[in-house]
Design a protein around this motif. Sequence first.
Motif, mmCIF file in Angstrom:
data_model
loop_
_atom_site.group_PDB
_atom_site.id
_atom_site.type_symbol
_atom_site.label_atom_id
_atom_site.label_comp_id
_atom_site.label_asym_id
_atom_site.label_seq_id
_atom_site.Cartn_x
_atom_site.Cartn_y
_atom_site.Cartn_z
ATOM 1 N N VAL A 44 -14.417 22.358 -32.553
ATOM 2 C CA VAL A 44 -14.365 22.724 -33.968
ATOM 3 C C VAL A 44 -14.507 21.489 -34.852
ATOM 4 C CG1 VAL A 44 -12.862 23.628 -35.788
ATOM 5 C CG2 VAL A 44 -13.061 24.848 -33.614
ATOM 6 N N ALA A 45 -13.890 20.378 -34.424
ATOM 7 C CA ALA A 45 -13.948 19.133 -35.201
ATOM 8 C C ALA A 45 -15.246 18.354 -34.972
ATOM 9 C CB ALA A 45 -12.750 18.251 -34.866
ATOM 10 N N GLY A 46 -16.090 18.843 -34.071
ATOM 11 C CA GLY A 46 -17.357 18.156 -33.804
ATOM 12 C C GLY A 46 -17.205 16.869 -33.030
ATOM 13 N N LEU A 47 -16.125 16.758 -32.258
ATOM 14 C CA LEU A 47 -15.834 15.528 -31.519
ATOM 15 C C LEU A 47 -16.332 15.623 -30.081
ATOM 16 C CD1 LEU A 47 -12.158 15.307 -32.760
ATOM 17 C CD2 LEU A 47 -13.904 13.615 -33.340
ATOM 18 N N SER A 48 -16.611 14.471 -29.493
ATOM 19 C CA SER A 48 -16.919 14.385 -28.068
ATOM 20 C C SER A 48 -16.071 13.278 -27.456
ATOM 21 C CB SER A 48 -18.405 14.104 -27.843
ATOM 22 O OG SER A 48 -18.791 12.898 -28.480
ATOM 23 N N LEU A 49 -15.946 13.309 -26.132
ATOM 24 C CA LEU A 49 -15.102 12.336 -25.444
ATOM 25 C C LEU A 49 -15.936 11.196 -24.865
ATOM 26 C CD1 LEU A 49 -12.549 14.582 -23.509
ATOM 27 C CD2 LEU A 49 -12.229 13.381 -25.671
ATOM 28 N N ARG A 50 -15.359 9.991 -24.938
ATOM 29 C CA ARG A 50 -15.976 8.818 -24.329
ATOM 30 C C ARG A 50 -14.889 7.970 -23.674
ATOM 31 N NH1 ARG A 50 -20.175 6.818 -29.109
ATOM 32 N NH2 ARG A 50 -21.333 8.799 -29.259
ATOM 33 N N GLN A 51 -15.340 7.008 -22.884
ATOM 34 C CA GLN A 51 -14.433 6.066 -22.235
ATOM 35 C C GLN A 51 -14.925 4.647 -22.457
ATOM 36 O OE1 GLN A 51 -13.380 6.869 -18.144
ATOM 37 N NE2 GLN A 51 -13.594 9.082 -18.402
ATOM 38 N N ALA A 52 -13.985 3.716 -22.462
ATOM 39 C CA ALA A 52 -14.344 2.303 -22.587
ATOM 40 C C ALA A 52 -13.255 1.467 -21.935
ATOM 41 C CB ALA A 52 -14.509 1.900 -24.046
ATOM 42 N N GLN A 53 -13.642 0.328 -21.389
ATOM 43 C CA GLN A 53 -12.700 -0.628 -20.822
ATOM 44 C C GLN A 53 -12.410 -1.683 -21.880
ATOM 45 O OE1 GLN A 53 -11.608 0.044 -17.760
ATOM 46 N NE2 GLN A 53 -10.202 -1.686 -17.514
ATOM 47 N N VAL A 54 -11.181 -1.687 -22.391
ATOM 48 C CA VAL A 54 -10.794 -2.591 -23.482
ATOM 49 C C VAL A 54 -9.396 -3.130 -23.198
ATOM 50 C CG1 VAL A 54 -10.349 -2.828 -25.962
ATOM 51 C CG2 VAL A 54 -12.185 -1.312 -25.170
ATOM 52 N N ALA A 55 -9.216 -4.422 -23.367
ATOM 53 C CA ALA A 55 -7.894 -5.058 -23.224
ATOM 54 C C ALA A 55 -7.249 -4.725 -21.886
ATOM 55 C CB ALA A 55 -6.982 -4.643 -24.384
ATOM 56 N N GLY A 56 -8.040 -4.720 -20.832
ATOM 57 C CA GLY A 56 -7.514 -4.518 -19.496
ATOM 58 C C GLY A 56 -7.164 -3.086 -19.144
ATOM 59 N N HIS A 57 -7.528 -2.129 -19.982
ATOM 60 C CA HIS A 57 -7.226 -0.727 -19.752
ATOM 61 C C HIS A 57 -8.470 0.135 -19.970
ATOM 62 C CE1 HIS A 57 -3.072 -2.116 -20.246
ATOM 63 N NE2 HIS A 57 -2.654 -0.945 -19.775
ATOM 64 N N ARG A 58 -8.494 1.237 -19.243
ATOM 65 C CA ARG A 58 -9.515 2.255 -19.509
ATOM 66 C C ARG A 58 -8.994 3.166 -20.622
ATOM 67 N NH1 ARG A 58 -9.563 7.289 -18.173
ATOM 68 N NH2 ARG A 58 -7.884 6.946 -16.645
#
Length: 326
Positions: A44-58
């Motif tokens: 409904v909000a028009g969002l999608s999911l992504r992932q990134a490796q930042v500051a030692g965390h996924r």
Amino acid sequence: MRSRRRTLKTVALLAAVFVCAMAVWLWRDPLALVHAEFARQRWVAGLSLRQAQVAGHRWVYAVREADQADAPTVVMIHGFTGSKENWYPLAERLRGRYRLLIPDLPGWGDSERIKGQDYGFVAQSERVAAFVDEIAKRPGSDVVLLGHSMGGGIVALTAADRPQSVARVGLFDAAGVRFKDNRFGTEVLAGKNPFSVEDEASLKRYLDTVFHLDAAKPSIPWPASRAVIDWRKQQAQFEQSVLDRIGRSDERFLPGEAAAYIRQPALLLWCRQDAVIDFSAMDLYAAQMPQASKVLLDGCGHMSIVEKPDEVAAAVEYLINKGAPR
């Protein structure tokens, strides 16, 4: 008559197949109903999911690009026991006009948790700063950093330390100052977790504490409620370790102290009926941030971003476009 019997048998067979399929689905993922509702809200909000490796965390985060490439990027940071999904009602109202980034903080939700790591105010503020620099910042586009509850304390530290990265700041029902005593604060100082969930009664108490409006409380029917309770019980040790940092250590009031170094246009937004972070906290932050505008909403509790998303969206719009709401 024979045709009617065949039809009834077919309907009964299809119903049995459906029930079996649902049983298998819930057996494989006891939180499937909750995940399905989150997916619906995300759509409904028009969002999608992504992932990134930042500051030692996924990191796992929800994103929605703006209709215009140079639109500001709005980053939303959730609170204690919260997740990115808390922001979906607000995201729905801001969609299109801004680039939206809504992460699960490291340690929470779908993002990575690493045993032995610190997930208090200071450590998380440094991770959020890295997320802003690596994922949110774009040439010619401002970053607007919003934080709710624990996320507000994290955002206060990040904004104070990274004025070159954060153009505007919003603190909603933010932790990090010594507000007027209430049951929640007293229990935290006594070493308890007021948000702990062990059974149906404590789940209801938790929802009654964070929400003021009955209509805004999420409906969690069985068997989803049982799955939520089991999942929250598994989080108990982690939640206590975080409360030890943000509620009982020498860093618990650092966000309020750091707020004195926030020079960016800012918004302070609270609900009068907040039973978690009493609205007296807003004036404590305001004393450190004379440039900030204050918005006190009536008829909502700690979850302003869920209970009053239209009013919160209007305040955010004004912060972005004019510097602060009226």
